[in-house]
Motif scaffolding. Structure first.
Motif, PDB file in Angstrom:
ATOM      1  N   GLN A  24      -2.527   5.266  10.983  1.00 34.98           N
ATOM      2  CA  GLN A  24      -1.685   5.360  12.169  1.00 34.98           C
ATOM      3  C   GLN A  24      -1.064   4.021  12.529  1.00 34.98           C
ATOM      4  O   GLN A  24       0.052   3.967  13.050  1.00 34.98           O
ATOM      5  N   THR A  25      -1.762   2.918  12.224  1.00 35.65           N
ATOM      6  CA  THR A  25      -1.184   1.589  12.444  1.00 35.65           C
ATOM      7  C   THR A  25      -0.007   1.354  11.508  1.00 35.65           C
ATOM      8  O   THR A  25       1.060   0.891  11.933  1.00 35.65           O
ATOM      9  N   VAL A  26      -0.200   1.668  10.233  1.00 39.43           N
ATOM     10  CA  VAL A  26       0.874   1.481   9.246  1.00 39.43           C
ATOM     11  C   VAL A  26       2.094   2.322   9.613  1.00 39.43           C
ATOM     12  O   VAL A  26       3.232   1.836   9.601  1.00 39.43           O
ATOM     13  N   GLU A  27       1.859   3.582   9.959  1.00 42.23           N
ATOM     14  CA  GLU A  27       2.982   4.441  10.323  1.00 42.23           C
ATOM     15  C   GLU A  27       3.602   3.983  11.644  1.00 42.23           C
ATOM     16  O   GLU A  27       4.829   3.950  11.792  1.00 42.23           O
ATOM     17  N   LEU A  29       3.797   1.037  12.939  1.00 43.81           N
ATOM     18  CA  LEU A  29       4.562  -0.198  12.805  1.00 43.81           C
ATOM     19  C   LEU A  29       5.865   0.002  12.037  1.00 43.81           C
ATOM     20  O   LEU A  29       6.653  -0.931  11.905  1.00 43.81           O
ATOM     21  N   GLY A  30       6.079   1.211  11.534  1.00 40.52           N
ATOM     22  CA  GLY A  30       7.343   1.518  10.885  1.00 40.52           C
ATOM     23  C   GLY A  30       7.374   1.311   9.389  1.00 40.52           C
ATOM     24  O   GLY A  30       8.444   1.407   8.771  1.00 40.52           O
ATOM     25  N   PHE A  31       6.208   1.032   8.772  1.00 36.28           N
ATOM     26  CA  PHE A  31       6.188   0.873   7.325  1.00 36.28           C
ATOM     27  C   PHE A  31       6.425   2.220   6.648  1.00 36.28           C
ATOM     28  O   PHE A  31       6.154   3.279   7.207  1.00 36.28           O
ATOM     29  N   ASP A  32       6.899   2.165   5.418  1.00 32.42           N
ATOM     30  CA  ASP A  32       7.352   3.376   4.726  1.00 32.42           C
ATOM     31  C   ASP A  32       6.247   4.069   3.936  1.00 32.42           C
ATOM     32  O   ASP A  32       6.328   5.266   3.693  1.00 32.42           O
ATOM     33  N   LEU A  33       5.223   3.335   3.539  1.00 31.28           N
ATOM     34  CA  LEU A  33       4.278   3.848   2.553  1.00 31.28           C
ATOM     35  C   LEU A  33       2.906   3.253   2.798  1.00 31.28           C
ATOM     36  O   LEU A  33       2.784   2.067   3.103  1.00 31.28           O
ATOM     37  N   LEU A  34       1.850   4.072   2.677  1.00 30.93           N
ATOM     38  CA  LEU A  34       0.488   3.551   2.640  1.00 30.93           C
ATOM     39  C   LEU A  34      -0.134   3.960   1.319  1.00 30.93           C
ATOM     40  O   LEU A  34       0.095   5.047   0.815  1.00 30.93           O
ATOM     41  N   MET A  35      -0.913   3.041   0.735  1.00 32.91           N
ATOM     42  CA  MET A  35      -1.503   3.286  -0.574  1.00 32.91           C
ATOM     43  C   MET A  35      -2.987   2.928  -0.541  1.00 32.91           C
ATOM     44  O   MET A  35      -3.418   2.085   0.249  1.00 32.91           O
ATOM     45  N   VAL A  36      -3.766   3.576  -1.407  1.00 31.64           N
ATOM     46  CA  VAL A  36      -5.195   3.304  -1.528  1.00 31.64           C
ATOM     47  C   VAL A  36      -5.533   3.100  -2.995  1.00 31.64           C
ATOM     48  O   VAL A  36      -4.808   3.523  -3.895  1.00 31.64           O
ATOM     49  N   SER A  37      -6.683   2.456  -3.239  1.00 31.76           N
ATOM     50  CA  SER A  37      -7.104   2.179  -4.605  1.00 31.76           C
ATOM     51  C   SER A  37      -8.079   3.240  -5.094  1.00 31.76           C
ATOM     52  O   SER A  37      -8.444   4.160  -4.358  1.00 31.76           O
ATOM     53  N   ASP A  38      -8.505   3.094  -6.359  1.00 29.63           N
ATOM     54  CA  ASP A  38      -9.259   4.154  -7.022  1.00 29.63           C
ATOM     55  C   ASP A  38     -10.479   3.603  -7.744  1.00 29.63           C
ATOM     56  O   ASP A  38     -10.342   2.744  -8.627  1.00 29.63           O
ATOM     57  N   THR A  69       2.710  11.775   9.897  1.00 30.64           N
ATOM     58  CA  THR A  69       3.830  12.719   9.813  1.00 30.64           C
ATOM     59  C   THR A  69       4.955  12.254   8.907  1.00 30.64           C
ATOM     60  O   THR A  69       5.645  13.076   8.306  1.00 30.64           O
ATOM     61  N   ARG A  70       5.142  10.942   8.814  1.00 26.88           N
ATOM     62  CA  ARG A  70       6.324  10.419   8.130  1.00 26.88           C
ATOM     63  C   ARG A  70       6.003   9.567   6.917  1.00 26.88           C
ATOM     64  O   ARG A  70       6.678   9.641   5.888  1.00 26.88           O
ATOM     65  N   VAL A  71       4.980   8.731   7.015  1.00 28.70           N
ATOM     66  CA  VAL A  71       4.717   7.711   6.005  1.00 28.70           C
ATOM     67  C   VAL A  71       4.375   8.356   4.663  1.00 28.70           C
ATOM     68  O   VAL A  71       3.681   9.373   4.588  1.00 28.70           O
ATOM     69  N   ARG A  72       4.895   7.773   3.580  1.00 26.49           N
ATOM     70  CA  ARG A  72       4.542   8.242   2.246  1.00 26.49           C
ATOM     71  C   ARG A  72       3.115   7.816   1.902  1.00 26.49           C
ATOM     72  O   ARG A  72       2.572   6.895   2.499  1.00 26.49           O
ATOM     73  N   LEU A  73       2.523   8.473   0.912  1.00 23.23           N
ATOM     74  CA  LEU A  73       1.114   8.304   0.572  1.00 23.23           C
ATOM     75  C   LEU A  73       1.000   8.031  -0.923  1.00 23.23           C
ATOM     76  O   LEU A  73       1.602   8.746  -1.730  1.00 23.23           O
ATOM     77  N   LEU A  98       1.383  19.764  -0.109  1.00 22.02           N
ATOM     78  CA  LEU A  98       0.742  19.891   1.197  1.00 22.02           C
ATOM     79  C   LEU A  98       1.181  18.804   2.177  1.00 22.02           C
ATOM     80  O   LEU A  98       1.127  18.998   3.389  1.00 22.02           O
ATOM     81  N   SER A  99       1.625  17.667   1.654  1.00 24.94           N
ATOM     82  CA  SER A  99       2.065  16.573   2.526  1.00 24.94           C
ATOM     83  C   SER A  99       3.566  16.608   2.787  1.00 24.94           C
ATOM     84  O   SER A  99       4.089  15.715   3.464  1.00 24.94           O
ATOM     85  N   GLY A 100       4.256  17.597   2.251  1.00 26.42           N
ATOM     86  CA  GLY A 100       5.700  17.662   2.448  1.00 26.42           C
ATOM     87  C   GLY A 100       6.476  16.727   1.545  1.00 26.42           C
ATOM     88  O   GLY A 100       7.502  16.169   1.930  1.00 26.42           O
TER      89      GLY A 100
END
Length: 283
Positions: A24-27, A29-38, A69-73, A98-100
């Protein structure tokens, strides 16, 4: 140029509430994408850098899709040999639907020898296995009856010759991690050479850079992109934009797992960059 953020899905501070706040912080603040590692098996070599609890990326991103709602994943990066390619194809396609249509699939070969051993996967064959995985993944997605017509962007990690050639063959973007600006410039030139050799369109540039703000300027040839004063970081972003980068992912993790217990430090750095980006847009 879009700006993304690598969020911390591991470590002593990681829990559902913190992950939700990261997203929610990333979204917000207006950033476009959040990513996680594996990682899957948290063997000693993994735990030294990325200790438990470790939230698996497909599960985590599916949940975060429901609280944003908006940020890419995305994944930065999914270790291809750890899963059967048809499992990756199905999970990625389902998450995207599922994420649109918000998924970005970053893929890499992996580095944790003990984790490969724990999973029964030959470490020495990880490059070839990744190529085979990507070939099978692309083949599966070509079946629109089974997977629909969505196009999931695939970003290829790695900065070796093999990684660059893999990006040309299979990637929509080259996704190198934590390099200097000169290294990124040189890599982009090699990428174009390999694309020309194979008579293929060159993939886009989408690097993951550091985010380590300092009060005083950082100098020297080893300074990675994203390290230094906010003015230096903004200049790095401008140089990458002029190099043709379509997306840049900011990585605020400094390498100490204790950072996961106080994410507010990273959030403040992100807010500082977001404010400067907003000011640049306004001007």
């Amino acid at each position: 140029m879009k700006i993304g953020v690598n969020i911390l899905n591991f470590g002593p501070g990681a829990d559902p509430g913190i992950l939700r706040s990261w997203a929610q912080t990333v979204e917000g603040l207006g950033f476009d994408l959040l990513m996680v590692s594996d990682h899957i098996a948290i063997t000693p070599d993994v735990a030294e850098r990325y200790p438990a609890p470790f939230y698996e990326p497909f599960t985590t991103l599916s949940w975060l899709a429901g609280v944003t709602t908006r940020v890419r994943l995305g994944t930065t990066v999914l270790i291809a040999p750890y899963r059967h390619p048809l499992l990756t194809a199905r999970m990625a396609a389902n998450l995207d639907a599922l994420s649109g249509g918000r998924l970005v699939l970053g893929v890499g070969v992996g580095w944790a020898r003990q984790e490969f051993e724990a999973l029964g996967i030959p470490f020495a064959r990880r490059g070839r296995l990744t190529d085979e995985h990507l070939h099978a993944l692309r083949g599966a997605w070509a079946d629109s009856t089974a997977y629909g017509d969505r196009r999931i962007p695939v970003w290829i990690g790695g900065h070796s010759d093999a990684g660059l050639r893999r990006a040309v063959r299979f990637g929509d973007a080259w996704h190198p991690l934590r390099r200097t600006v000169p290294q990124l410039r040189e890599g982009a030139a090699r990428l174009k050479e390999y694309a020309d050799e194979q008579r293929l369109p060159g993939p886009a540039l989408a690097p993951r850079i550091a985010l380590k703000l300092t009060a005083a300027p950082v100098g020297g040839p080893d300074r990675v992109a994203g390290e230094g004063t906010v003015e230096q970081v903004m200049d790095d972003l401008d140089q990458l934009r002029r190099m043709g980068a379509e997306t840049v992912v900011l990585d605020p993790y400094g390498g100490d797992p204790r950072e996961t217990t106080h994410p507010q430090t990273a959030w403040q750095a992100l807010a500082t960059v977001a404010a400067h980006l907003s000011g640049t847009d306004a001007s």
